[in-house]
Every structure is written in C-alpha cells, then in structure tokens.
Write a protein that holds these residues in place. Structure first.
Motif, mmCIF file in Angstrom:
data_model
loop_
_atom_site.group_PDB
_atom_site.id
_atom_site.type_symbol
_atom_site.label_atom_id
_atom_site.label_comp_id
_atom_site.label_asym_id
_atom_site.label_seq_id
_atom_site.Cartn_x
_atom_site.Cartn_y
_atom_site.Cartn_z
ATOM 1 N N ARG A 292 -21.337 65.309 -36.436
ATOM 2 C CA ARG A 292 -19.718 65.860 -36.450
ATOM 3 C C ARG A 292 -18.697 65.153 -35.734
ATOM 4 O O ARG A 292 -18.987 64.308 -35.165
ATOM 5 C CB ARG A 292 -19.829 67.340 -36.243
ATOM 6 N N ASN A 293 -17.685 65.508 -35.988
ATOM 7 C CA ASN A 293 -16.375 65.119 -35.223
ATOM 8 C C ASN A 293 -16.601 65.124 -33.829
ATOM 9 O O ASN A 293 -17.151 66.241 -33.486
ATOM 10 C CB ASN A 293 -15.051 66.113 -35.501
ATOM 11 N N GLY A 294 -16.385 64.226 -33.333
ATOM 12 C CA GLY A 294 -16.666 63.998 -31.712
ATOM 13 C C GLY A 294 -17.948 64.031 -31.357
ATOM 14 O O GLY A 294 -18.099 63.904 -30.043
ATOM 15 N N ALA A 295 -19.003 63.765 -31.979
ATOM 16 C CA ALA A 295 -20.303 63.552 -31.718
ATOM 17 C C ALA A 295 -20.786 62.561 -30.981
ATOM 18 O O ALA A 295 -21.703 62.470 -30.321
ATOM 19 C CB ALA A 295 -21.150 63.845 -32.964
ATOM 20 N N GLY A 296 -19.866 61.389 -31.006
ATOM 21 C CA GLY A 296 -20.037 60.003 -30.236
ATOM 22 C C GLY A 296 -20.332 58.977 -31.078
ATOM 23 O O GLY A 296 -20.842 57.912 -30.738
ATOM 24 N N LYS A 297 -20.125 58.947 -32.517
ATOM 25 C CA LYS A 297 -20.517 57.851 -33.463
ATOM 26 C C LYS A 297 -19.659 56.603 -33.099
ATOM 27 O O LYS A 297 -20.078 55.374 -33.023
ATOM 28 C CB LYS A 297 -20.126 58.241 -34.790
ATOM 29 N N THR A 298 -18.306 56.701 -33.015
ATOM 30 C CA THR A 298 -17.394 55.649 -32.751
ATOM 31 C C THR A 298 -17.791 55.271 -31.214
ATOM 32 O O THR A 298 -17.862 53.990 -31.081
ATOM 33 C CB THR A 298 -15.905 56.356 -32.811
ATOM 34 N N GLU B 38 -20.059 57.848 -40.777
ATOM 35 C CA GLU B 38 -19.298 58.520 -41.886
ATOM 36 C C GLU B 38 -19.702 59.886 -41.918
ATOM 37 O O GLU B 38 -20.334 60.508 -41.276
ATOM 38 C CB GLU B 38 -20.351 57.929 -43.197
ATOM 39 N N GLN B 39 -18.551 60.491 -42.197
ATOM 40 C CA GLN B 39 -18.466 61.781 -42.363
ATOM 41 C C GLN B 39 -19.063 62.214 -43.634
ATOM 42 O O GLN B 39 -19.428 63.355 -44.131
ATOM 43 C CB GLN B 39 -17.091 62.586 -42.126
ATOM 44 N N ASN B 40 -18.607 61.368 -44.705
ATOM 45 C CA ASN B 40 -19.092 61.579 -46.012
ATOM 46 C C ASN B 40 -20.505 61.089 -46.300
ATOM 47 O O ASN B 40 -20.828 60.113 -46.714
ATOM 48 C CB ASN B 40 -18.085 60.660 -46.939
HETATM 49 N N1 ATP Z 1 -10.571 56.552 -25.742
HETATM 50 C C1 ATP Z 1 -10.797 57.918 -25.416
HETATM 51 N N2 ATP Z 1 -10.584 58.329 -24.292
HETATM 52 C C2 ATP Z 1 -11.433 59.550 -24.046
HETATM 53 N N3 ATP Z 1 -12.187 60.373 -24.594
HETATM 54 C C3 ATP Z 1 -12.484 59.693 -25.593
HETATM 55 C C4 ATP Z 1 -11.858 58.451 -26.380
HETATM 56 N N4 ATP Z 1 -12.711 58.302 -27.470
HETATM 57 C C5 ATP Z 1 -13.253 59.345 -27.853
HETATM 58 N N5 ATP Z 1 -13.219 60.166 -26.786
HETATM 59 C C6 ATP Z 1 -14.106 61.286 -26.737
HETATM 60 O O1 ATP Z 1 -15.302 61.158 -26.808
HETATM 61 C C7 ATP Z 1 -16.144 62.064 -27.588
HETATM 62 C C8 ATP Z 1 -16.961 61.320 -28.630
HETATM 63 O O2 ATP Z 1 -15.840 60.818 -29.569
HETATM 64 P P1 ATP Z 1 -16.322 59.788 -30.592
HETATM 65 O O3 ATP Z 1 -14.807 59.224 -31.192
HETATM 66 O O4 ATP Z 1 -17.062 58.687 -30.436
HETATM 67 O O5 ATP Z 1 -16.728 61.022 -31.853
HETATM 68 P P2 ATP Z 1 -17.067 60.406 -33.570
HETATM 69 O O6 ATP Z 1 -18.527 61.001 -33.603
HETATM 70 O O7 ATP Z 1 -16.849 59.089 -33.785
HETATM 71 O O8 ATP Z 1 -16.081 61.450 -34.047
HETATM 72 P P3 ATP Z 1 -14.944 61.115 -35.387
HETATM 73 O O9 ATP Z 1 -15.769 61.431 -36.614
HETATM 74 O O10 ATP Z 1 -14.145 62.489 -35.004
HETATM 75 O O11 ATP Z 1 -14.374 60.021 -34.780
HETATM 76 C C9 ATP Z 1 -15.086 63.217 -28.024
HETATM 77 O O12 ATP Z 1 -15.137 63.897 -27.216
HETATM 78 C C10 ATP Z 1 -13.866 62.311 -27.917
HETATM 79 O O13 ATP Z 1 -12.804 63.300 -27.417
#
Ligand code: ATP
Length: 241
Positions: free
Chosen positions: A37-43, A190-192
């Motif tokens: 999901r959004n914010g799960a930590g993928k990025t 991906e979310q898709n």
């Molecule tokens: N540069 C940053 N500084 C502080 N916290 C961050 C930063 N980037 C992401 N986070 C936090 O780290 C957690 C994981 O975020 P991440 O972007 O890895 O999720 P994601 O699965 O890729 O979500 P999305 O699909 O929304 O991109 C989230 O709680 C986010 O708010």
C-alpha cells in the motif's frame, strides 16, 4: 549466488525507522514486483538498494556477492544498478536525443543511443522535442530509456504507471515487455497490480516496512485475500483516474 540479496535490512530517514528486517532475493534476469500500500516502504526499499535519500541503512545488501550496504550512491550506480525514480525526471530543456546522449556519456559502458529508438519507437519520432514538451507517458519512456542506455545489470522502476492514462499504460507495458527481453534484471514497484502481474514472475509484498508475503505472481493472482489485505487493489482503469 543470487544477483541481489537483502538480508535483514533496516532503513531510516533521520530518526524515523521505516524498513524492518527486510529480506529479498533477486536472481539474474528475473522480473520482481514489489507491492504494498501507500507508504508501505517500496520506494524506501529501492532507495536502500541504490544508497540514496535514506539517512541510514543497516543489514546486508549484496550485489553479485559483494556487500554494497555501505557504498555510496555513485559507487553503486557504477556497479550497474540504476533507479528510475517516481515522477519521471528528464532534463526539461534538452531534447529527447540530448537526454539520451547525456545519460550515455555518464555511463562506463553505454549502449549505442540508436538502440534505444529500436526499443522505444515512440521516442524516434520525438528526437528533437524538448523533455518538457513530452506527455507523461513519453517522459516515462524517456526515463526508462535513459537508464537502459547505461547498460544496467539491475533496473529499478518506481511506479512507472503513476498518473498515466490507461491507453498509455498499455503502450508502456508493451515497451517494458521488450525491455525485459534485453537481458536486464528488473525490480518494479507498483500500485497497479494488474500491470505488474502481466510483467513479472515473482512478487514481494511489503507492509509497514516489513516482509508480508512472497511467491509467484501466478499464485498471487489466485490469492484474493492477499490482494485485499495488503494492496489497494486497483485495475489499470482505476489507477489512471
Ligand atoms: N524523504 C523522506 N523523509 C522522511 N520520511 C519519508 C521520506 N520518504 C518516505 N518517508 C516515509 O517512509 C515511509 C515509507 O515510504 P515509501 O515512500 O517508501 O512508501 P511506498 O510504499 O513507496 O509508498 P508510495 O506508494 O506512497 O510511494 C512512509 O511512512 C513515508 O512517509
């Protein structure tokens, strides 16, 4: 030996602890989907692999058996790991061709720029257009081409379909199918879900920064409860809304 292994990886932004004991194994020429999901930590997982943006990472990350967890982003890039970040970063005032040339010039062993036009015929017609005048889908293709011209061993694609209309998503899928025949290993977030299920053979689901599930995408397609529990299930149509 696997191409890439994450063993007990933790990652932090300043004091914020985001990844917890994450494990992942990627074999050469695999296409791995990284879902959640959004914010799960993928990025953050992708950033931890390439050594960018996160303040600190712990645990072991090995690439071709070598521990890269304390290497700089530049060193990791030179080892052949390229990240195409979310949000399509191309040089806005350079033409398509110049964007590709700059990427090639900064690589150790680049591929001929002309080869990119065979893989991305859309870009061939747009050689002289400035990056800023491209559509979202065209910019995404240029972003992927810029990474590919650098002859990566491991390509990390962060939500390539984000914000793209369904018809463009189909074009991108077609192009990425060609890319994966190019001897490149790919991790794609991906979310898709439909999009990645078509491309990849194996998937990892992460939830709240930790491993939640991994297995074949064939199995995942039949596990609706997993899709319900861990993913914002979205069809290609919904994702582009
Ligand atoms: N540069 C940053 N500084 C502080 N916290 C961050 C930063 N980037 C992401 N986070 C936090 O780290 C957690 C994981 O975020 P991440 O972007 O890895 O999720 P994601 O699965 O890729 O979500 P999305 O699909 O929304 O991109 C989230 O709680 C986010 O708010």
């Amino acid at each position: 030996m696997s191409l890439l292994e994450l063993d007990g990886v933790d990652a932090y932004y300043e004091n914020s602890h985001v990844l917890f004991d994450l494990d992942m194994t990627v074999e050469e020429n695999e296409i791995i989907a990284l879902l959640g999901r959004n914010g799960a930590g993928k990025t953050t997982t992708l950033r931890s692999i390439v050594g960018s943006t996160v303040t600190r990472r712990e645990g072991e990350i090995t690439f071709r058996g070598e521990d890269i967890s304390s290497r700089s982003a530049n060193q990791i890039s030179r080892k052949g790991i390229k990240l195409v970040p979310e949000g399509r970063r191309v040089f806005p005032t350079l033409t398509v061709h110049e964007n590709l040339q700059v990427a090639a010039e900064t690589a150790v062993d680049p591929r001929p720029v002309e080869e990119m036009y065979d893989i991305f015929p859309v870009l061939d017609d747009l050689r002289g257009n400035n990056g800023q005048n491209l559509s979202g889908g065209e910019q995404q293709m240029l972003s992927v081409a810029r990474a590919l011209v650098q002859r990566p061993d491991l390509l990390l694609l962060d939500e390539p379909t984000e914000g793209l209309a369904p018809v463009i998503v189909d074009d991108l899928l077609e192009v990425l199918r060609n890319v994966v025949e190019e001897d490149v290993t790919v991790i794609i977030t991906e979310q898709n879900v439909d999009f990645v299920l078509e491309l990849s053979e194996r998937a990892y689901i992460i939830d709240k920064g930790a491993n939640a599930w991994d297995g074949t995408t064939e199995e995942l397609e039949n596990r609706e409860e997993l899709l319900d529990e861990y993913l914002s299930v979205s069809t290609a149509d919904e994702a582009a809304d």
